[in-house]
Motif scaffolding. Structure first.
Motif, PDB file in Angstrom:
ATOM      1  N   ARG A 111       0.831  -1.209   0.000  1.00  0.00           N
ATOM      2  CA  ARG A 111       0.000   0.000   0.000  1.00  0.00           C
ATOM      3  C   ARG A 111       0.866   1.259   0.000  1.00  0.00           C
ATOM      4  NH1 ARG A 111      -5.275  -0.630   0.790  1.00  0.00           N
ATOM      5  NH2 ARG A 111      -5.994  -2.706   1.261  1.00  0.00           N
ATOM      6  N   TYR A 112       0.344   2.261  -0.668  1.00  0.00           N
ATOM      7  CA  TYR A 112       0.982   3.569  -0.698  1.00  0.00           C
ATOM      8  C   TYR A 112      -0.113   4.611  -0.539  1.00  0.00           C
ATOM      9  CZ  TYR A 112       3.666   7.580  -2.244  1.00  0.00           C
ATOM     10  OH  TYR A 112       4.277   8.798  -2.312  1.00  0.00           O
ATOM     11  N   ASN A 113       0.000   5.445   0.478  1.00  0.00           N
ATOM     12  CA  ASN A 113      -1.024   6.462   0.780  1.00  0.00           C
ATOM     13  C   ASN A 113      -2.412   5.849   0.911  1.00  0.00           C
ATOM     14  OD1 ASN A 113       0.749   8.608   0.911  1.00  0.00           O
ATOM     15  ND2 ASN A 113       0.527   9.105  -1.258  1.00  0.00           N
ATOM     16  N   GLY A 114      -2.503   4.691   1.508  1.00  0.00           N
ATOM     17  CA  GLY A 114      -3.782   4.055   1.776  1.00  0.00           C
ATOM     18  C   GLY A 114      -4.379   3.263   0.629  1.00  0.00           C
ATOM     19  N   ALA A 115      -3.782   3.314  -0.542  1.00  0.00           N
ATOM     20  CA  ALA A 115      -4.308   2.581  -1.697  1.00  0.00           C
ATOM     21  C   ALA A 115      -3.351   1.444  -2.069  1.00  0.00           C
ATOM     22  CB  ALA A 115      -4.464   3.524  -2.889  1.00  0.00           C
ATOM     23  N   VAL A 116      -3.890   0.418  -2.661  1.00  0.00           N
ATOM     24  CA  VAL A 116      -3.056  -0.694  -3.107  1.00  0.00           C
ATOM     25  C   VAL A 116      -2.208  -0.214  -4.281  1.00  0.00           C
ATOM     26  CG1 VAL A 116      -3.036  -3.003  -4.094  1.00  0.00           C
ATOM     27  CG2 VAL A 116      -4.731  -2.422  -2.356  1.00  0.00           C
ATOM     28  N   ALA A 117      -0.885  -0.359  -4.134  1.00  0.00           N
ATOM     29  CA  ALA A 117       0.037   0.060  -5.189  1.00  0.00           C
ATOM     30  C   ALA A 117       0.498  -1.135  -6.018  1.00  0.00           C
ATOM     31  CB  ALA A 117       1.246   0.761  -4.583  1.00  0.00           C
ATOM     32  N   SER A 118       0.646  -2.279  -5.352  1.00  0.00           N
ATOM     33  CA  SER A 118       1.089  -3.478  -6.071  1.00  0.00           C
ATOM     34  C   SER A 118       0.762  -4.709  -5.247  1.00  0.00           C
ATOM     35  CB  SER A 118       2.594  -3.419  -6.357  1.00  0.00           C
ATOM     36  OG  SER A 118       3.332  -3.418  -5.144  1.00  0.00           O
ATOM     37  N   PHE A 119       0.969  -5.848  -5.866  1.00  0.00           N
ATOM     38  CA  PHE A 119       0.810  -7.140  -5.202  1.00  0.00           C
ATOM     39  C   PHE A 119       2.109  -7.893  -5.367  1.00  0.00           C
ATOM     40  CE2 PHE A 119      -3.475  -5.926  -6.406  1.00  0.00           C
ATOM     41  CZ  PHE A 119      -4.194  -6.187  -5.250  1.00  0.00           C
ATOM     42  N   SER A 120       2.436  -8.700  -4.357  1.00  0.00           N
ATOM     43  CA  SER A 120       3.668  -9.476  -4.456  1.00  0.00           C
ATOM     44  C   SER A 120       3.504 -10.830  -3.774  1.00  0.00           C
ATOM     45  CB  SER A 120       4.836  -8.712  -3.825  1.00  0.00           C
ATOM     46  OG  SER A 120       4.623  -8.572  -2.429  1.00  0.00           O
ATOM     47  N   ALA A 121       4.403 -11.730  -4.149  1.00  0.00           N
ATOM     48  CA  ALA A 121       4.464 -13.057  -3.537  1.00  0.00           C
ATOM     49  C   ALA A 121       5.933 -13.432  -3.407  1.00  0.00           C
ATOM     50  CB  ALA A 121       3.732 -14.085  -4.397  1.00  0.00           C
ATOM     51  N   ALA A 122       6.257 -14.170  -2.360  1.00  0.00           N
ATOM     52  CA  ALA A 122       7.632 -14.633  -2.161  1.00  0.00           C
ATOM     53  C   ALA A 122       8.019 -15.586  -3.291  1.00  0.00           C
ATOM     54  CB  ALA A 122       7.753 -15.331  -0.811  1.00  0.00           C
ATOM     55  N   PRO A 123       9.298 -15.617  -3.672  1.00  0.00           N
ATOM     56  CA  PRO A 123       9.721 -16.478  -4.779  1.00  0.00           C
ATOM     57  C   PRO A 123       9.298 -17.937  -4.637  1.00  0.00           C
ATOM     58  CG  PRO A 123      11.487 -14.985  -4.203  1.00  0.00           C
ATOM     59  CD  PRO A 123      10.413 -14.803  -3.167  1.00  0.00           C
ATOM     60  N   ASP A 124       9.488 -18.526  -3.467  1.00  0.00           N
ATOM     61  CA  ASP A 124       9.110 -19.940  -3.321  1.00  0.00           C
ATOM     62  C   ASP A 124       7.601 -20.132  -3.431  1.00  0.00           C
ATOM     63  OD1 ASP A 124       8.807 -18.615  -0.875  1.00  0.00           O
ATOM     64  OD2 ASP A 124       9.178 -20.417   0.299  1.00  0.00           O
ATOM     65  N   THR A 125       6.836 -19.118  -3.059  1.00  0.00           N
ATOM     66  CA  THR A 125       5.380 -19.211  -3.148  1.00  0.00           C
ATOM     67  C   THR A 125       4.900 -19.074  -4.587  1.00  0.00           C
ATOM     68  OG1 THR A 125       5.146 -18.321  -0.918  1.00  0.00           O
ATOM     69  CG2 THR A 125       3.207 -18.237  -2.331  1.00  0.00           C
ATOM     70  N   TYR A 126       5.324 -18.040  -5.278  1.00  0.00           N
ATOM     71  CA  TYR A 126       4.807 -17.856  -6.644  1.00  0.00           C
ATOM     72  C   TYR A 126       5.287 -18.963  -7.574  1.00  0.00           C
ATOM     73  CZ  TYR A 126       8.904 -15.733  -8.947  1.00  0.00           C
ATOM     74  OH  TYR A 126      10.124 -15.509  -9.501  1.00  0.00           O
ATOM     75  N   GLU A 127       6.458 -19.523  -7.319  1.00  0.00           N
ATOM     76  CA  GLU A 127       6.932 -20.630  -8.159  1.00  0.00           C
ATOM     77  C   GLU A 127       6.040 -21.863  -8.001  1.00  0.00           C
ATOM     78  OE1 GLU A 127      11.000 -20.966  -6.934  1.00  0.00           O
ATOM     79  OE2 GLU A 127      11.596 -19.199  -8.091  1.00  0.00           O
ATOM     80  N   VAL A 128       5.613 -22.148  -6.775  1.00  0.00           N
ATOM     81  CA  VAL A 128       4.713 -23.280  -6.540  1.00  0.00           C
ATOM     82  C   VAL A 128       3.362 -23.023  -7.207  1.00  0.00           C
ATOM     83  CG1 VAL A 128       3.452 -24.575  -4.771  1.00  0.00           C
ATOM     84  CG2 VAL A 128       5.850 -24.024  -4.424  1.00  0.00           C
ATOM     85  N   PHE A 129       2.846 -21.807  -7.070  1.00  0.00           N
ATOM     86  CA  PHE A 129       1.568 -21.493  -7.701  1.00  0.00           C
ATOM     87  C   PHE A 129       1.688 -21.527  -9.223  1.00  0.00           C
ATOM     88  CE2 PHE A 129       0.162 -20.342  -3.535  1.00  0.00           C
ATOM     89  CZ  PHE A 129      -1.212 -20.483  -3.593  1.00  0.00           C
ATOM     90  N   ALA A 130       2.792 -21.032  -9.763  1.00  0.00           N
ATOM     91  CA  ALA A 130       2.988 -21.089 -11.216  1.00  0.00           C
ATOM     92  C   ALA A 130       2.996 -22.534 -11.694  1.00  0.00           C
ATOM     93  CB  ALA A 130       4.282 -20.386 -11.588  1.00  0.00           C
ATOM     94  N   GLN A 131       3.641 -23.404 -10.942  1.00  0.00           N
ATOM     95  CA  GLN A 131       3.651 -24.835 -11.292  1.00  0.00           C
ATOM     96  C   GLN A 131       2.247 -25.415 -11.221  1.00  0.00           C
ATOM     97  OE1 GLN A 131       6.148 -27.191  -8.705  1.00  0.00           O
ATOM     98  NE2 GLN A 131       5.499 -29.101  -9.621  1.00  0.00           N
ATOM     99  N   ALA A 132       1.505 -25.064 -10.174  1.00  0.00           N
ATOM    100  CA  ALA A 132       0.159 -25.603  -9.997  1.00  0.00           C
ATOM    101  C   ALA A 132      -0.800 -25.116 -11.079  1.00  0.00           C
ATOM    102  CB  ALA A 132      -0.381 -25.220  -8.629  1.00  0.00           C
ATOM    103  N   LEU A 133      -0.566 -23.904 -11.584  1.00  0.00           N
ATOM    104  CA  LEU A 133      -1.489 -23.309 -12.543  1.00  0.00           C
ATOM    105  C   LEU A 133      -1.033 -23.441 -13.991  1.00  0.00           C
ATOM    106  CD1 LEU A 133      -2.291 -20.030 -10.575  1.00  0.00           C
ATOM    107  CD2 LEU A 133      -3.546 -22.188 -10.577  1.00  0.00           C
TER     108      LEU A 133
END
Length: 137
Positions: A111-133
């Motif tokens: 968040r930046y100034n109360g609004a969502v600025a971006s989304f992120s995931a830890a490398p080990d997490t997004y890699e598992v989700f990328a594999q699953a999807l």
């Protein structure tokens, strides 16, 4: 021979039995916390998410664990309420026994100034989700 036993929330009797078994002279006991996403858990989690949260998660995994929120706001769409779905589904799945309580929320909002600025995931997490999807929706 190697035997792996996973026990979630063991009763005191089961814990005592397993400790006695592990105390045998030839036994080697290692413990590993069950706080990691697996492809099976990731896919089940993804399937339970509402469509907008799925889109965000998919975009994060397709972009190496990061997504600028501006790209998700196209067409005057806002992101209000979408980030809560990630924790809500995680908690519901844990209550239903679909995955352990110790799993981290896979997507975090920045968040930046109360609004969502971006989304992120830890490398080990997004890699598992990328594999699953990888097989698509």
């Amino acid at each position: 021979m190697r035997i792996t036993i996973t026990v979630e929330d063991p009763t005191p009797e089961i814990a005592t039995f397993l400790l006695a078994l592990a105390s045998q002279p030839t036994a080697t006991v290692t413990t590993e916390p069950d706080d990691r996403w697996t492809p099976e858990r990731a896919r089940a989690y993804y399937n339970l998410l509402p469509p907008r949260a799925r889109q965000i998660l998919r975009t994060v995994t397709d972009n190496d664990g990061h997504c600028d929120a501006t790209s998700l706001r196209q067409g005057e769409r806002n992101l209000r309420g979408t980030t809560g779905a990630f924790r809500r589904i995680l908690n519901e799945g844990a209550r239903k026994g679909l995955w352990p309580d110790a799993l981290p929320v896979p997507v975090l909002s920045v968040r930046y100034n109360g609004a969502v600025a971006s989304f992120s995931a830890a490398p080990d997490t997004y890699e598992v989700f990328a594999q699953a999807l990888q097989d698509g929706d």
